[in-house]
Motif scaffolding. Structure first.
Motif: not given
Length: 314
Positions: A3, A186, A194, A214, A217, A235, A238
């Motif tokens: 991210p 997320c 991902n 989104s 994950d 996970t 986010g």
């Protein structure tokens, strides 16, 4: 996919830490080396022709800023600290998120724990955990209303929504100029993925504000706030996203997502604001959602509501 790190003037301490971490050529060179692969501290020192102690102290600065993460792995002699990047890019918003320069304007802000939802629908995969461990049995939607939900620090569901009620404690006779909600969020895939898109929609007082897709994950490297007991296979973090509404439109991270304005929200005279976050039945990508509290993920916050308002003209 890693991210983007999103920074703004609303979190000046975090912005200052990152700016300091990137303020020397040495630490920038370290980040460049870590673009290609993970490296331990000794390898960084050798590549940059500096003492290991100097490399270690600069690694600590980058780690404290959240730009890299380190992991202790077995080595021939004891353990070695292995470094890897946590973000691909950094986005810095130097402007305030909305019009803030008018005389007499004020801001009302309140942070809501993610477990304080007043209504929900959840379908497996679903569950919630707190800082110390699991709160309810996994994949049991009926358990979502257990009283211990107030301790939740990570909530996930494959389908459905979570709804929150925020008190609206602003003086009578004021004019609301802008409302926004921010949260770390997320998609929700088994374990993590991902590349797992999900259309996540936000509503305010039953008005649909807009949908964000989104991209995944996120996992594969630990969220910087996650407790030690949380498994690497789950996970990890986010993205910090902000939905906002002003008089003319709705935005997601400063980009317009709909023409819904404040007049649609029926805010004047209300004692509270209802916010719902979820995945619609007719969504193109039904990839669920993960919602992070202040003790999970990468961002130390729960759900934040901010309202900018000013005295009404007589």
């Amino acid at each position: 996919m890693i991210p983007i790190l999103e920074l703004s003037m609303e979190r000046p301490e975090e912005l200052a830490r990152v700016a300091h971490a990137l303020s020397t050529e040495l630490r920038l060179s370290m980040m460049k080396l870590l673009n290609a692969r993970r490296m331990n501290v000794a390898e960084l020192a050798e590549a940059l022709n500096i003492p290991v102690s100097t490399a270690a102290s600069n690694v600590k600065v980058l780690e404290q800023a959240g730009l890299i993460e380190t992991e202790l792995l077995p080595a021939t002699r004891g353990a070695m600290k292995v470094c890897s990047r946590t973000f691909d890019d950094i986005r810095i918003a130097l402007n305030e998120p909305g019009p803030r320069a008018l005389d007499g304007e004020r801001r009302y802000e309140i942070e809501m724990p993610i477990g304080s939802f007043v209504s929900c629908e959840a379908a497996p995969t679903c569950g919630m955990v707190g800082e110390e461990g699991r709160i309810i049995a996994e994949d049991v939607p009926a358990a979502f209303f257990h009283p211990n939900r107030l301790q939740a620090q990570l909530i996930w569901l494959r389908k459905g929504y979570l709804e929150y009620r925020f008190p609206l404690e602003i003086p009578a006779g004021t004019r609301i100029r802008r409302i926004e909600f921010s949260m770390e969020i997320c998609s929700e895939a088994p374990n993590y993925d991902n590349d797992w898109p999900s259309d996540i929609t936000l509503w305010i007082n039953d008005a649909e504000i807009g949908t964000w897709t989104s991209p995944g994950d996120f996992g594969g490297r630990r969220g910087r706030l996650n407790p030690a007991w949380w498994p690497d296979t789950g996970t990890q973090y986010g993205m910090l996203k902000t939905w906002a509404v002003d008089a003319n439109r709705s935005t997601m991270d400063h980009e317009e997502i709909s023409a819904v304005g404040l007049s649609r929200l029926d805010l004047p005279g209300r004692a509270f604001v209802d916010m719902r976050i979820g995945v619609k039945e007719d969504a193109v990508f039904k990839g669920g959602l993960n919602l992070f509290g202040r003790r999970f993920g990468n961002f130390e916050q729960d759900i934040v509501m901010r309202i900018d308002y000013e005295a009404a003209s007589s």
